[in-house]
Enzyme design. Structure first.
Site, PDB file in Angstrom:
ATOM      1  N   MET A 249       0.677  -1.237   0.063  1.00 14.73           N
ATOM      2  CA  MET A 249       0.024  -0.125   0.028  1.00 14.73           C
ATOM      3  C   MET A 249       1.140   1.109  -0.062  1.00 14.73           C
ATOM      4  O   MET A 249       0.325   2.346   0.209  1.00 14.73           O
ATOM      5  CB  MET A 249      -1.048  -0.027   1.299  1.00 14.73           C
ATOM      6  CG  MET A 249      -1.970  -1.029   1.210  1.00 14.73           C
ATOM      7  SD  MET A 249      -3.359  -0.826   2.021  1.00 14.73           S
ATOM      8  CE  MET A 249      -2.832  -0.474   3.706  1.00 14.73           C
TER       9      MET A 249
ATOM     10  N   GLU B  32      11.456  -0.266   5.063  1.00 20.04           N
ATOM     11  CA  GLU B  32      12.414  -1.301   5.130  1.00 20.04           C
ATOM     12  C   GLU B  32      11.725  -2.725   4.861  1.00 20.04           C
ATOM     13  O   GLU B  32      12.414  -3.638   4.347  1.00 20.04           O
ATOM     14  CB  GLU B  32      13.361  -1.307   6.201  1.00 20.04           C
ATOM     15  CG  GLU B  32      14.733  -0.399   6.078  1.00 20.04           C
ATOM     16  CD  GLU B  32      15.513  -0.845   4.808  1.00 20.04           C
ATOM     17  OE1 GLU B  32      15.879  -2.038   4.794  1.00 20.04           O
ATOM     18  OE2 GLU B  32      15.907   0.195   4.295  1.00 20.04           O
TER      19      GLU B  32
ATOM     20  N   HIS C 156       8.956  -3.419   3.543  1.00 21.16           N
ATOM     21  CA  HIS C 156       8.723  -3.598   1.910  1.00 21.16           C
ATOM     22  C   HIS C 156       9.970  -3.786   1.074  1.00 21.16           C
ATOM     23  O   HIS C 156       9.789  -4.701   0.398  1.00 21.16           O
ATOM     24  CB  HIS C 156       7.993  -2.244   1.568  1.00 21.16           C
ATOM     25  CG  HIS C 156       6.673  -1.751   2.015  1.00 21.16           C
ATOM     26  ND1 HIS C 156       6.646  -0.767   2.756  1.00 21.16           N
ATOM     27  CD2 HIS C 156       5.435  -2.557   2.217  1.00 21.16           C
ATOM     28  CE1 HIS C 156       5.181  -0.626   3.372  1.00 21.16           C
ATOM     29  NE2 HIS C 156       4.557  -1.616   3.033  1.00 21.16           N
TER      30      HIS C 156
ATOM     31  N   GLN D  91      -2.872 -12.035   8.108  1.00 20.42           N
ATOM     32  CA  GLN D  91      -3.084 -11.577   6.480  1.00 20.42           C
ATOM     33  C   GLN D  91      -2.184 -12.801   5.485  1.00 20.42           C
ATOM     34  O   GLN D  91      -2.799 -13.507   4.821  1.00 20.42           O
ATOM     35  CB  GLN D  91      -2.449 -10.391   5.986  1.00 20.42           C
ATOM     36  CG  GLN D  91      -2.488  -9.973   4.689  1.00 20.42           C
ATOM     37  CD  GLN D  91      -2.053  -8.495   4.589  1.00 20.42           C
ATOM     38  OE1 GLN D  91      -2.809  -7.834   4.545  1.00 20.42           O
ATOM     39  NE2 GLN D  91      -0.913  -8.469   4.194  1.00 20.42           N
TER      40      GLN D  91
ATOM     41  N   VAL E  37      10.707  -7.051   9.671  1.00 17.75           N
ATOM     42  CA  VAL E  37      11.810  -6.073   9.748  1.00 17.75           C
ATOM     43  C   VAL E  37      11.465  -5.176  10.901  1.00 17.75           C
ATOM     44  O   VAL E  37      10.268  -4.611  10.950  1.00 17.75           O
ATOM     45  CB  VAL E  37      12.092  -5.305   8.274  1.00 17.75           C
ATOM     46  CG1 VAL E  37      13.202  -4.133   8.784  1.00 17.75           C
ATOM     47  CG2 VAL E  37      12.545  -6.410   7.360  1.00 17.75           C
TER      48      VAL E  37
ATOM     49  N   SER F 123       3.987   1.520   7.923  1.00 18.90           N
ATOM     50  CA  SER F 123       3.894   3.028   7.719  1.00 18.90           C
ATOM     51  C   SER F 123       2.916   3.709   8.479  1.00 18.90           C
ATOM     52  O   SER F 123       3.085   4.888   8.572  1.00 18.90           O
ATOM     53  CB  SER F 123       2.843   2.627   6.296  1.00 18.90           C
ATOM     54  OG  SER F 123       3.549   1.848   5.283  1.00 18.90           O
TER      55      SER F 123
HETATM   56  P1  AMP Z   1       1.395  -2.897   3.610  1.00 21.89           P
HETATM   57  O1  AMP Z   1       1.825  -1.807   2.827  1.00 21.89           O
HETATM   58  O2  AMP Z   1       1.254  -2.453   4.904  1.00 21.89           O
HETATM   59  O3  AMP Z   1      -0.130  -3.476   3.060  1.00 21.89           O
HETATM   60  O4  AMP Z   1       2.344  -3.962   3.378  1.00 21.89           O
HETATM   61  C1  AMP Z   1       2.585  -4.804   2.255  1.00 21.89           C
HETATM   62  C2  AMP Z   1       3.460  -5.901   2.632  1.00 21.89           C
HETATM   63  O5  AMP Z   1       4.608  -5.635   3.418  1.00 21.89           O
HETATM   64  C3  AMP Z   1       2.711  -7.042   3.552  1.00 21.89           C
HETATM   65  O6  AMP Z   1       2.844  -8.183   2.875  1.00 21.89           O
HETATM   66  C4  AMP Z   1       3.291  -6.736   4.754  1.00 21.89           C
HETATM   67  O7  AMP Z   1       3.059  -7.719   5.455  1.00 21.89           O
HETATM   68  C5  AMP Z   1       4.591  -6.385   4.582  1.00 21.89           C
HETATM   69  N1  AMP Z   1       5.288  -5.780   5.621  1.00 21.89           N
HETATM   70  C6  AMP Z   1       4.880  -4.506   6.199  1.00 21.89           C
HETATM   71  N2  AMP Z   1       5.677  -4.382   7.336  1.00 21.89           N
HETATM   72  C7  AMP Z   1       6.602  -5.136   7.324  1.00 21.89           C
HETATM   73  C8  AMP Z   1       7.799  -5.454   8.346  1.00 21.89           C
HETATM   74  N3  AMP Z   1       8.137  -4.632   9.154  1.00 21.89           N
HETATM   75  N4  AMP Z   1       8.670  -6.519   7.841  1.00 21.89           N
HETATM   76  C9  AMP Z   1       8.224  -7.304   6.924  1.00 21.89           C
HETATM   77  N5  AMP Z   1       7.058  -7.142   6.009  1.00 21.89           N
HETATM   78  C10 AMP Z   1       6.312  -6.345   6.197  1.00 21.89           C
END
Ligand code: AMP
Length: 289
Positions: free
Chosen positions: A30, A35, A37, A156, A179, A189
């Site tokens: 999104m 880091e 992502h 998820q 991470v 985010s």
């Molecule tokens: P989002 O943009 O929040 O929908 O996240 C996109 C992808 O990045 C999803 O698969 C999340 O699980 C992953 N993600 C978000 N934060 C982290 C993190 N701290 N460590 C690893 N993956 C993450």
């Protein structure tokens, strides 16, 4: 790096590599890339010939009282970061492109969407209905061999694996470790919402999980004991969890004991304006004797 706004444009960009037998990897996001992502993009870069990163703040996974309007957006920054990691194509559609007039279909996974984040007093199963619908669409548009997700959103990942299995999506789902910032806070985010004091309090979530891991490693076997240890860390920081639960990592049913099987410990809490989630998997071999 190419930026595609339309589905047709993306399909056209992928047509040639696909016929040449190149492997395609998808990283759905999104945006407001951090880091976490970037770790997914790097894994996709290592494993696949063509890396597609989608950036789409999906309105259908936000509840009416949630933060859709204020969700951080930084497209210029996202494009620069994606490019620096060697992304081939960013797919950044508008809402109309993904949900045109008359859109009437949803993908719904039951059971694993009805607990934790999906409980009626949390985000509810409608949240996951939004997630599975958009991820199903992205998988159909991109048709990747591999799609990459983060363990940060543990539920998820379980839900998406279940959807891919149940609906026979020809894709391998890869889930990569969370991470964290140097002080333990999972990168997110939504951390943008925190002021310095709240940012400090937010470290209680990861501290609670680490304390639980340490208890387990020291031989604690009772779920209640583990949860109480985690809860005490949250209490000490004045953080009231929306939930703090120990569940089976595959089907999210309540964990009964720490003997023999891995346990997923998941927490959600509001810190200031941000609703934060975090989790850890306590493995049988991390439980001491
Ligand atoms: P989002 O943009 O929040 O929908 O996240 C996109 C992808 O990045 C999803 O698969 C999340 O699980 C992953 N993600 C978000 N934060 C982290 C993190 N701290 N460590 C690893 N993956 C993450």
């Amino acid at each position: 790096m190419r930026v595609a706004r339309a589905k047709a444009e993306l399909r056209e960009a992928l047509a040639e590599p696909r016929v040449r037998g190149k492997s395609i990897g998808l990283v759905p996001t999104m945006g407001a890339l951090h880091e976490g992502h970037l770790s997914l993009i790097r894994a996709a870069r290592r494993e696949c010939d063509v890396v597609v990163v989608s950036v789409f703040v999906n309105p259908t996974q936000f509840g009416p009282s949630e933060d859709l309007a204020t969700y951080p957006r930084d497209e210029a920054g996202d494009l620069a970061k994606a490019e620096a990691e060697g992304t081939d194509i960013v797919f950044a559609p508008g809402a109309q492109e993904m949900y045109p007039q008359g859109f009437a279909t949803a993908v719904e996974v039951s059971d694993v969407t009805e607990v934790l984040e999906g409980a009626p007093d949390q985000r509810g199963p409608e949240h996951f209905r939004g997630v599975t619908t958009i991820v199903a669409k992205l998988l159909n548009i991109v048709q990747p061999e591999v799609a990459f997700f983060g363990q940060k959103d543990a539920q998820q990942a379980v839900v998406i694996r279940r959807m891919a299995r149940d609906l026979d999506f020809p894709v391998r789902i890869v889930v990569l470790p969370t991470v964290r910032e140097p002080d333990g806070l999972a990168t997110s985010s939504r951390n943008h919402y925190l002021d310095p004091q709240q940012r400090e309090r937010a470290t209680a979530l990861s501290r609670a999980l680490r304390t639980a891991e340490e208890r387990a490693a020291a031989g604690e076997r009772s779920i209640e004991g583990i949860l109480a240890a985690a809860r005490a860390e949250l209490d000490a920081a004045g953080v009231e969890p929306e939930y703090l639960e120990a569940v089976d990592p595959d089907n999210l049913t309540p964990a009964r004991s720490l003997n023999g099987r891995a346990v997923l410990l998941a927490v959600a809490a509001r810190v200031g304006p941000a609703r934060l989630i975090d989790n850890t998997i306590i493995k049988p071999d991390s439980r001491g004797g």
